[in-house]
Design an enzyme around this catalytic site. Structure first.
Site, PDB file in Angstrom:
ATOM      1  N   GLU A 153       1.297 -14.184   1.829  1.00  0.00           N
ATOM      2  CA  GLU A 153       2.952 -13.471   1.392  1.00  0.00           C
ATOM      3  C   GLU A 153       4.101 -14.251   1.568  1.00  0.00           C
ATOM      4  OE1 GLU A 153       3.018  -9.480   2.782  1.00  0.00           O
ATOM      5  OE2 GLU A 153       0.760  -9.092   2.270  1.00  0.00           O
ATOM      6  N   ASN A 196      -2.768 -16.436   0.701  1.00  0.00           N
ATOM      7  CA  ASN A 196      -3.077 -15.164   0.214  1.00  0.00           C
ATOM      8  C   ASN A 196      -1.801 -14.380  -0.203  1.00  0.00           C
ATOM      9  OD1 ASN A 196      -5.443 -12.841   0.173  1.00  0.00           O
ATOM     10  ND2 ASN A 196      -3.966 -12.074   1.830  1.00  0.00           N
ATOM     11  N   HIS A 232      -4.154  -4.676  -4.232  1.00  0.00           N
ATOM     12  CA  HIS A 232      -3.815  -3.402  -4.011  1.00  0.00           C
ATOM     13  C   HIS A 232      -3.376  -2.543  -5.226  1.00  0.00           C
ATOM     14  CE1 HIS A 232      -4.325  -4.033   0.381  1.00  0.00           C
ATOM     15  NE2 HIS A 232      -3.697  -5.101   0.476  1.00  0.00           N
ATOM     16  N   GLU A 260      -8.227  -8.141  -0.776  1.00  0.00           N
ATOM     17  CA  GLU A 260      -7.940  -6.600  -0.265  1.00  0.00           C
ATOM     18  C   GLU A 260      -8.029  -5.635  -0.974  1.00  0.00           C
ATOM     19  OE1 GLU A 260      -4.207  -7.290   2.000  1.00  0.00           O
ATOM     20  OE2 GLU A 260      -4.569  -9.350   2.616  1.00  0.00           O
ATOM     21  N   ASP A 262      -8.068  -2.258  -2.815  1.00  0.00           N
ATOM     22  CA  ASP A 262      -8.323  -0.711  -2.933  1.00  0.00           C
ATOM     23  C   ASP A 262      -7.434  -0.340  -4.083  1.00  0.00           C
ATOM     24  OD1 ASP A 262      -5.999  -1.191  -0.154  1.00  0.00           O
ATOM     25  OD2 ASP A 262      -5.665  -1.174  -1.997  1.00  0.00           O
TER      26      ASP A 262
HETATM   27  O1  G3I Z   1      -2.182  -0.733  17.514  1.00  0.00           O
HETATM   28  C1  G3I Z   1      -1.045  -0.190  17.611  1.00  0.00           C
HETATM   29  C2  G3I Z   1      -0.971   1.110  18.470  1.00  0.00           C
HETATM   30  O2  G3I Z   1      -1.360   0.628  19.821  1.00  0.00           O
HETATM   31  C3  G3I Z   1       0.258   1.877  18.336  1.00  0.00           C
HETATM   32  O3  G3I Z   1       0.423   3.035  19.135  1.00  0.00           O
HETATM   33  C4  G3I Z   1       0.472   2.072  16.866  1.00  0.00           C
HETATM   34  C5  G3I Z   1       1.899   2.880  16.465  1.00  0.00           C
HETATM   35  O4  G3I Z   1       2.782   1.941  16.708  1.00  0.00           O
HETATM   36  O5  G3I Z   1       0.620   0.969  16.137  1.00  0.00           O
HETATM   37  C6  G3I Z   1      -0.774   0.225  16.319  1.00  0.00           C
HETATM   38  O6  G3I Z   1      -0.664  -0.936  15.285  1.00  0.00           O
HETATM   39  C7  G3I Z   1      -0.579  -0.706  14.151  1.00  0.00           C
HETATM   40  C8  G3I Z   1      -1.751  -1.607  13.341  1.00  0.00           C
HETATM   41  O7  G3I Z   1      -1.606  -1.368  11.901  1.00  0.00           O
HETATM   42  C9  G3I Z   1      -3.092  -0.866  13.844  1.00  0.00           C
HETATM   43  O8  G3I Z   1      -3.193   0.367  13.281  1.00  0.00           O
HETATM   44  C10 G3I Z   1       0.859  -1.288  13.289  1.00  0.00           C
HETATM   45  O9  G3I Z   1       1.949  -0.454  13.932  1.00  0.00           O
HETATM   46  C11 G3I Z   1       0.800  -1.116  11.784  1.00  0.00           C
HETATM   47  O10 G3I Z   1       1.976  -1.839  11.408  1.00  0.00           O
HETATM   48  C12 G3I Z   1      -0.629  -2.017  11.481  1.00  0.00           C
HETATM   49  O11 G3I Z   1      -0.483  -1.845   9.893  1.00  0.00           O
HETATM   50  C13 G3I Z   1      -1.183  -2.888   9.327  1.00  0.00           C
HETATM   51  C14 G3I Z   1      -0.394  -3.552   8.402  1.00  0.00           C
HETATM   52  O12 G3I Z   1      -1.212  -4.377   7.551  1.00  0.00           O
HETATM   53  C15 G3I Z   1       0.612  -4.504   9.179  1.00  0.00           C
HETATM   54  O13 G3I Z   1      -0.154  -5.492   9.931  1.00  0.00           O
HETATM   55  C16 G3I Z   1      -2.238  -2.240   8.630  1.00  0.00           C
HETATM   56  O14 G3I Z   1      -3.146  -1.471   9.219  1.00  0.00           O
HETATM   57  C17 G3I Z   1      -3.085  -3.241   7.690  1.00  0.00           C
HETATM   58  O15 G3I Z   1      -3.976  -2.242   6.865  1.00  0.00           O
HETATM   59  C18 G3I Z   1      -2.376  -3.982   6.634  1.00  0.00           C
HETATM   60  O16 G3I Z   1      -2.615  -4.806   6.106  1.00  0.00           O
HETATM   61  C19 G3I Z   1      -2.004  -5.913   5.303  1.00  0.00           C
HETATM   62  C20 G3I Z   1      -2.656  -7.171   5.223  1.00  0.00           C
HETATM   63  O17 G3I Z   1      -2.924  -7.477   6.650  1.00  0.00           O
HETATM   64  C21 G3I Z   1      -1.755  -8.045   4.159  1.00  0.00           C
HETATM   65  N1  G3I Z   1      -1.718  -7.578   3.097  1.00  0.00           N
HETATM   66  C22 G3I Z   1      -1.158  -6.206   2.861  1.00  0.00           C
HETATM   67  C23 G3I Z   1      -2.045  -5.225   3.842  1.00  0.00           C
HETATM   68  C24 G3I Z   1      -1.712  -3.692   3.628  1.00  0.00           C
HETATM   69  O18 G3I Z   1      -0.398  -3.400   4.066  1.00  0.00           O
END
Ligand code: G3I
Length: 343
Positions: A153, A196, A232, A260, A262
């Protein structure tokens, strides 16, 4: 001589039909030299019912978050790859490939990195930090990854297709992209290195900019082997130019992949919307299957318990192939039927 036990023919046919109806998207894809992948987590794979379906249907795992910078280098220079290793270990035991995701991204960065104001005045320090991160992570997973999203991105959503203003671009300039690919290749010469992106699935200003960026990287002899299209989508919004777009990237001599996928629907969903979702899924898989260098499709989650915050915020969800109880949805059956129809 021991007598050989022969199954009656009708039983053999029944078994083969049952097997084919009850799953194994991966087997159907492999027959076409492609994969059907899944973004997953160690916590998901620790659930027996989830893992049984994941291992039955998918042959290429992407760690949803476990290889992101904010997870692997929580303190400067201190690396912990254990969560990503869990997914690699599971994949090695169950015959899945692994797509690494992602080395350089403006999101999910560690606090220590974001806490500094990075400018051209301290750019040399940031460049050293970036090189160390890319090198250490690519070296750690050397030989264990099929593909690796090196930069994710980097292109803005502006109509002019400019690069995204983030801490990397603002301090290092666009060279951070080429540098990251070169460093990753030096650390692991055999993994397929991908750029990506989201919102570049159809022919539009963003995919135009992505195409030009990859051409420029190739002209500079930067090792880049694939272009990932996140995909997405909301139901009914799959770009009509998806196949045409995949073809023009493949024409650069690189692989293309849906990375990715969905396809969200408005909640509460209706049967009609789930049927439209099923059609949309076939549209995406067909586009990939009709482009020889499209190597596979990765689902961004397995079942409808997986709801992205931005989906929920829009009152949407139920974007995947299985329902919350891991039962096949119409979308699964439509994809299965499509893959079964491919000779
Ligand atoms: O693991 C922590 C946990 O310890 C904490 O309590 C909680 C609340 O703060 O956060 C948890 O981490 C979260 C993580 O997902 C695991 O659930 C992060 O805050 C949250 O930002 C993270 O979101 C991910 C997001 O990318 C940012 O990395 C999503 O699961 C994931 O599906 C999403 O995937 C992205 C791809 O990597 C790139 N393309 C877009 C796609 C969708 O947004």
């Amino acid at each position: 001589m021991a007598s050989t036990f022969k199954l009656p023919l009708f039983l053999l046919i029944a078994c083969s039909v049952t097997l084919s109806v009850n799953g194994q998207l991966k087997t159907l894809a492999e027959a076409q030299k492609r994969y059907v992948g899944l973004a997953t987590t160690p916590a998901d794979l620790a659930q027996a019912d989830y893992a049984a379906v994941a291992d039955r249907e998918f042959d290429c795992f992407t760690p949803e978050n476990q290889m992101k910078w904010g997870e692997v280098e929580k303190s400067k220079g201190v690396f912990n790859f254990s969560e990503g290793d869990k997914i690699v270990t599971h994949a090695q035991a169950h015959g899945q490939k692994v797509r690494g995701h992602t080395l350089v991204w403006h999101n999910h960065l560690p606090a220590w990195l974001e806490a500094t104001k990075w400018t051209t005045s301290n750019a040399a320090e940031l460049k050293a930090i970036l090189q160390n991160h890319v090198t250490k992570q690519a070296a750690h997973f050397k030989g264990k990854l099929y593909a690796l999203d090196v930069v994710n991105e980097a292109i803005s959503d502006n109509a002019n297709g400019s690069l995204r203003s983030d801490l990397f671009l603002d301090a290092l300039g666009k060279e951070y992209i080429a540098d990251s690919f070169r460093w990753a290749h030096e650390a692991d010469p055999d993994v397929k290195l991908y750029y990506n992106e989201y919102g570049a699935e159809g022919v539009n200003h963003k995919s135009d900019a992505m195409l030009q960026m990859i051409k420029d990287l190739q002209a500079a002899k930067v090792p880049i082997h694939g272009a990932g299209f996140q995909s997405h989508f909301s139901s009914g919004s799959v770009p009509t130019t998806l196949k045409q777009n995949l073809e023009r990237f493949a024409a650069l001599g690189i692989d293309v992949a849906i990375t990715e996928l969905d396809i969200r629907v408005k909640l509460p969903s209706t049967a009609a919307e789930l049927e439209q979702q099923a059609k949309d899924y076939v549209t995406v898989f067909r586009a990939c299957w009709e482009v020889p260098r499209c190597v596979g499709v990765t689902m961004w989650g397995m079942n409808d318990k997986h709801v992205a915050q931005w989906e929920a915020d829009q009152g949407q969800g139920m974007s995947l192939l299985f329902d919350a109880n891991n039962k096949e949805k119409p979308a699964y059956k439509a994809v299965h039927d499509f893959l079964s129809s491919q000779k």
